[in-house]
Motif scaffolding. Sequence first.
Motif, short mmCIF file in Angstrom:
data_model
loop_
_atom_site.label_atom_id
_atom_site.label_comp_id
_atom_site.label_asym_id
_atom_site.label_seq_id
_atom_site.Cartn_x
_atom_site.Cartn_y
_atom_site.Cartn_z
N LEU A 1 66.58 -18.02 12.15
CA LEU A 1 65.30 -18.11 12.87
C LEU A 1 64.77 -19.54 12.82
N GLU A 2 64.00 -19.89 13.86
CA GLU A 2 63.44 -21.23 13.96
C GLU A 2 62.40 -21.45 12.84
N PRO A 3 62.50 -22.58 12.12
CA PRO A 3 61.55 -22.84 11.03
C PRO A 3 60.15 -23.17 11.55
N GLY A 4 59.16 -23.02 10.68
CA GLY A 4 57.79 -23.41 11.00
C GLY A 4 57.08 -22.44 11.93
N LYS A 5 57.61 -21.22 12.05
CA LYS A 5 57.04 -20.24 12.99
C LYS A 5 57.02 -18.83 12.39
N LYS A 6 56.17 -17.99 13.00
CA LYS A 6 56.23 -16.56 12.70
C LYS A 6 57.05 -15.85 13.77
N HIS A 7 57.85 -14.91 13.35
CA HIS A 7 58.71 -14.17 14.26
C HIS A 7 58.42 -12.68 14.10
N LEU A 8 58.17 -12.01 15.24
CA LEU A 8 57.90 -10.57 15.23
C LEU A 8 59.07 -9.85 15.90
N LEU A 9 59.73 -8.98 15.16
CA LEU A 9 60.95 -8.33 15.63
C LEU A 9 60.89 -6.84 15.34
N TYR A 10 61.73 -6.09 16.04
CA TYR A 10 62.00 -4.70 15.66
C TYR A 10 63.41 -4.61 15.11
N PHE A 11 63.56 -3.94 13.99
CA PHE A 11 64.89 -3.65 13.45
C PHE A 11 65.31 -2.27 13.92
N GLN A 12 66.52 -2.17 14.43
CA GLN A 12 67.04 -0.90 14.95
C GLN A 12 67.59 -0.04 13.81
N GLY A 13 66.87 1.02 13.51
CA GLY A 13 67.31 1.93 12.44
C GLY A 13 68.19 3.04 12.99
N GLY B 1 69.87 -7.02 22.46
CA GLY B 1 69.60 -7.26 23.88
C GLY B 1 68.39 -6.50 24.38
N ASP B 2 67.91 -5.56 23.56
CA ASP B 2 66.71 -4.79 23.94
C ASP B 2 65.44 -5.56 23.57
N THR B 3 64.39 -5.27 24.32
CA THR B 3 63.06 -5.78 24.00
C THR B 3 62.10 -4.59 24.05
N ILE B 4 61.29 -4.41 23.02
CA ILE B 4 60.33 -3.30 22.98
C ILE B 4 58.94 -3.87 22.85
N THR C 1 60.58 -18.61 2.90
CA THR C 1 60.40 -17.58 3.92
C THR C 1 59.81 -16.32 3.31
N VAL C 2 58.87 -15.71 4.04
CA VAL C 2 58.36 -14.40 3.64
C VAL C 2 58.65 -13.43 4.78
N MET C 3 59.34 -12.35 4.46
CA MET C 3 59.64 -11.33 5.46
C MET C 3 58.90 -10.04 5.10
N ALA C 4 58.12 -9.52 6.04
CA ALA C 4 57.39 -8.28 5.82
C ALA C 4 58.02 -7.17 6.65
N VAL C 5 58.25 -6.04 6.02
CA VAL C 5 58.81 -4.88 6.71
C VAL C 5 57.83 -3.73 6.55
N ALA C 6 57.32 -3.24 7.67
CA ALA C 6 56.37 -2.13 7.63
C ALA C 6 57.05 -0.87 8.16
N ASP C 7 56.37 0.22 8.09
CA ASP C 7 56.82 1.52 8.63
C ASP C 7 58.32 1.80 8.46
N VAL C 8 58.79 1.64 7.22
CA VAL C 8 60.21 1.91 6.92
C VAL C 8 60.56 3.36 7.26
N SER C 9 59.73 4.29 6.82
CA SER C 9 59.99 5.71 7.05
C SER C 9 59.21 6.16 8.28
N VAL D 1 61.86 -0.32 13.22
CA VAL D 1 61.03 -0.72 12.09
C VAL D 1 60.48 -2.12 12.36
N SER D 2 59.18 -2.30 12.14
CA SER D 2 58.53 -3.58 12.43
C SER D 2 58.86 -4.62 11.36
N VAL D 3 59.25 -5.80 11.82
CA VAL D 3 59.62 -6.89 10.91
C VAL D 3 58.85 -8.15 11.30
N THR D 4 58.14 -8.74 10.36
CA THR D 4 57.45 -10.01 10.58
C THR D 4 58.05 -11.03 9.62
#
Length: 397
Positions: free
Chosen positions: A72-84, A55-58, A141-149, A95-98
Amino acid sequence: MSNGPKERLDRRDFMIASIATASASAALAVTAGAANAQAAATVSADPASGTVYTGDTIQGKKVVSALNVKDLEPGKKHLLYFQGVQMPTGQHWYVSVTVAKGAKPGKRVVLVSGVHGDEMSSVHTVQTVMNQLDPAEMSGTVMAVADVSRPAMEGLQRRWPNFGRGNDLIDMNREWPGNENGPTAPSRHAGLLFNRLLRPNADAAIDFHTGTTGFDVTAFNIAGMDVPEIKAMAELYPVGQIFDNHVYPGVLHNAFVDVGIPSFTPEIGAARVLNIEMISLFVEGTMNVLKHFGILAGPMGRTSKDVGVFIGNSALPILATQGGLVEHLVKLNDKVEPGQKVAIQRNSFGEVVAEYTSSVAGEVTGQRSDAMSEPGDPLTFILFHKATLNGGETYPE
Ligand SMILES: [Zn+2]
């Protein structure tokens, strides 16, 4: 989680369960009582059950605490934050998730970077791959996860600063698959990521790294070449070295392999900087991997065959025996012979106090870049072929 630790956790209010492998130390009881709420908060919904939006948006990005890319909706890029995991202030590390969700279904590949906080070329490689993807043209699908630590990255340093038991620096790449009820925040962070983000969305996974601050490496892949699916991926990179070894327990790619997901670790030169030339090689290799899985169409780029890859199954560490200034006599990627001098060291008077030689024939794969060293510091790693190998090897760091 197996039933055993779960039952114990219910009975005893709170346990630190390092679960699974039935070692005597698998479950370590700590003070019960005050931790009731904590146990309740961390043993929660089945992570495989689907995407959970908090329910949060950052900064305009929706926050998830669990993700299944099929939602997730197909045919699109989705930018999300994962709550660690939470910080000491009670806020969370995000953590940034694309996600590039292809218009058509297909394989799911996960690209990870930022497990160590000073390895910038790994992040840039993943970003460059994602920027080249057009979900409308993709099957899979390709999922990229940056800044894990995250806290390590905020300080541009390898390890996660933690003060749960006094000041500590925790290497996130010895924590996987993590433990949502583990003894440290980084252990719990790894557990949350692995159970709720990484594992549920991967048919294959690549965890990008570089050398570390003060120690440079070549462009190479660490890959268990005895696993055909891993060998197939590693060989698609036009980089000059493959380190065929299962290395340390607790590294992320091993956690994937342990649950049947083929995975390996590219190493992209020096820490802290962007090595654009090397990055382009790993982007080309990763695009090859996506073609290999049918996610992208089109002809393969260059591969390991085109660069005459050198494959070794062991790395010889040459350690400083003295303190002093280090002068290298060989360069990264140089071939060396047994008995060849690779470095000398001088004391503060300029006298030579040590000479270092290789005892094997191989190629230089890593070199200390900080010019001073103390006894025990790794100065040089030589990639070579060892006739008899007893499983994964660990090295001085
Ligand atoms: Zn690393």
